[in-house]
Design an enzyme around this catalytic site. Sequence first.
Site, PDB file in Angstrom:
ATOM      1  N   HIS A 237       0.820  -1.222   0.000  1.00  0.00           N
ATOM      2  CA  HIS A 237       0.000   0.000   0.000  1.00  0.00           C
ATOM      3  C   HIS A 237       0.852   1.270   0.000  1.00  0.00           C
ATOM      4  O   HIS A 237       0.338   2.352  -0.247  1.00  0.00           O
ATOM      5  CB  HIS A 237      -0.946  -0.013   1.206  1.00  0.00           C
TER       6      HIS A 237
ATOM      7  N   ASP B 235       3.484   9.350  -0.852  1.00  0.00           N
ATOM      8  CA  ASP B 235       2.366   8.525  -0.388  1.00  0.00           C
ATOM      9  C   ASP B 235       2.060   7.459  -1.428  1.00  0.00           C
ATOM     10  O   ASP B 235       2.131   7.741  -2.630  1.00  0.00           O
ATOM     11  CB  ASP B 235       1.127   9.416  -0.193  1.00  0.00           C
TER      12      ASP B 235
HETATM   13  C1  G6P Z   1      -0.847   3.038   6.362  1.00  0.00           C
HETATM   14  C2  G6P Z   1      -0.299   1.653   6.162  1.00  0.00           C
HETATM   15  C3  G6P Z   1      -1.213   0.627   6.781  1.00  0.00           C
HETATM   16  C4  G6P Z   1      -1.464   0.966   8.222  1.00  0.00           C
HETATM   17  C5  G6P Z   1      -2.030   2.374   8.329  1.00  0.00           C
HETATM   18  C6  G6P Z   1      -2.247   2.821   9.761  1.00  0.00           C
HETATM   19  O1  G6P Z   1      -2.010   3.214   5.639  1.00  0.00           O
HETATM   20  O2  G6P Z   1      -0.102   1.389   4.791  1.00  0.00           O
HETATM   21  O3  G6P Z   1      -0.650  -0.658   6.694  1.00  0.00           O
HETATM   22  O4  G6P Z   1      -2.349   0.066   8.832  1.00  0.00           O
HETATM   23  O5  G6P Z   1      -1.114   3.264   7.740  1.00  0.00           O
HETATM   24  O6  G6P Z   1      -1.076   2.662  10.514  1.00  0.00           O
HETATM   25  P1  G6P Z   1      -1.054   1.833  11.841  1.00  0.00           P
HETATM   26  O7  G6P Z   1       0.399   1.669  12.180  1.00  0.00           O
HETATM   27  O8  G6P Z   1      -1.785   2.703  12.823  1.00  0.00           O
HETATM   28  O9  G6P Z   1      -1.757   0.539  11.569  1.00  0.00           O
END
Ligand code: G6P
Length: 486
Positions: free
Chosen positions: A157, A364
């Site tokens: 992602h 991003d």
């Molecule tokens: C981004 C990453 C995700 C992640 C999200 C939130 O979108 O690509 O994999 O889950 O951030 O981050 P966190 O560490 O809070 O899960």
Amino acid sequence: MNLVVVSNRVSRGKANEPMTGGLAAALLPVVEKSGAIWVGSSGRVRDGSQKEPFAEIEALGAGALAMLDLPAAHYGGYYEGFANSALWPALHSRSDLIRASQEDYLSYREVNAFMARALLRFQKPDSAFWVQDYHFLALGAELRDLGVTQPLGFFLHTPWPARAVIEGVPHHRELIEAMLAYDLIGFQTGDDCENFLDYLQSELALEVADGCVASRFGTTRVAVFPIGIDPEKFAQQAAKALSHPDVSRLRRSLHGEKLAIGVDRLDYSKGLINRINAFDRMWTTQPQLARTVSLLQIATPSRGAIEAYGNLQNELAKLVSDVNGRHGEADWTPIRYLNKGFSQTVLAGLYRTAQVGVVTPLHDGMNLVAKEYVAAQNPDDPGVLVLSKFAGAANELDTALLVNPNDIDGMARTIAIALSMPLMERCMRWEAMMEKLHASTIQGWFADFVDALQQSQSDPCGPEPLLAEPPAPWPLRSVNSGVRYH
Ligand code: G6P
């Protein structure tokens, strides 16, 4: 096919609950409909004395959600350590922030191996596994070590950086070789895909033909699948949300003044400091704009135990307070700054209220806030999106006002242009963006990846040559042509 989706964070999200991060929020509606099992962390840890990993399983639409307690001894080294202090900064080209210890790497590998063992209980003869994001680069290789032969897919992602940057991550070779256990690897953009293939060719001396690469695991296909949203659903949600008390209170508080909105996780990749500096510059150089527009900046705290995030939170709080102190009046606050999360419903209403959406990350993968801001607009009076050219979304949303987030003066001027853009131009730009959103929905993304995963072992490189010609310039590279890359 029995699909098993794996990600670190999962979402049981109801429309009224706050959401953090694009991934879990984006996956929820499609996983729910698909009947897949979605496996991830419960957010809790437990010690390793139990033989079986503890999983809480609940129904999720036609499928199920399984939340695992991860091993206490390794969770910190895995999540705050290797995943978010080594991989995340590298993937976002912040080599200066890479912090990695040998223990963190071992914990990362342990948690990947733990997840692989846990997944065996969901395995059926016709299963396929689809692993999400940088937390689980080595999960495919662990599954193969356990004898799993079914199709394995992986989608990143985040961006994938230039070779010299990923080489700053300790054990990069071992990890990227392990990634080749996946039959299919998906990226958000053509640039990410090319950077990855360049690494395979230059660092691992592997041959890449038509987006396919052979390794000791077999053949891996590398392709682009830009993630989307459900624009119709979001538009309906936004129109309805105008009567939500939080949204109507905001509207009343504006007294006719214009609103710009930014919604981000509190993360150094999001360019928040530069954005606040750009607003500061705008109010300084164009003082007539004071009192005519304010900024609502939602910055949801995330990964707070990591030093770089704590530092950013302090720096940002101080900067916002300085700017408010300098430009504010007794009855006017230039920046409304909030450190909390909001439900998707309320966010949709806030986006529709704002005349300008500012999405200006330094880097991003995609940035779904940009797409949601567009989908939430009133077709008769749409707002303007100011978008960083370094967000994956800029490949598709090229009729937004594209900015370089490092150019503070340029951003300040562009935000002012957005605020005074005539209705006709706003409509033209918005309609062009809506067309892109409709052509590349989250449902299409999910179906395209699952189709490609399904045929990844029988026909890994697909019927047509892939990436045979030099990468096509936009628009060939986007939505419709995405198919050519699959
Ligand atoms: C981004 C990453 C995700 C992640 C999200 C939130 O979108 O690509 O994999 O889950 O951030 O981050 P966190 O560490 O809070 O899960």
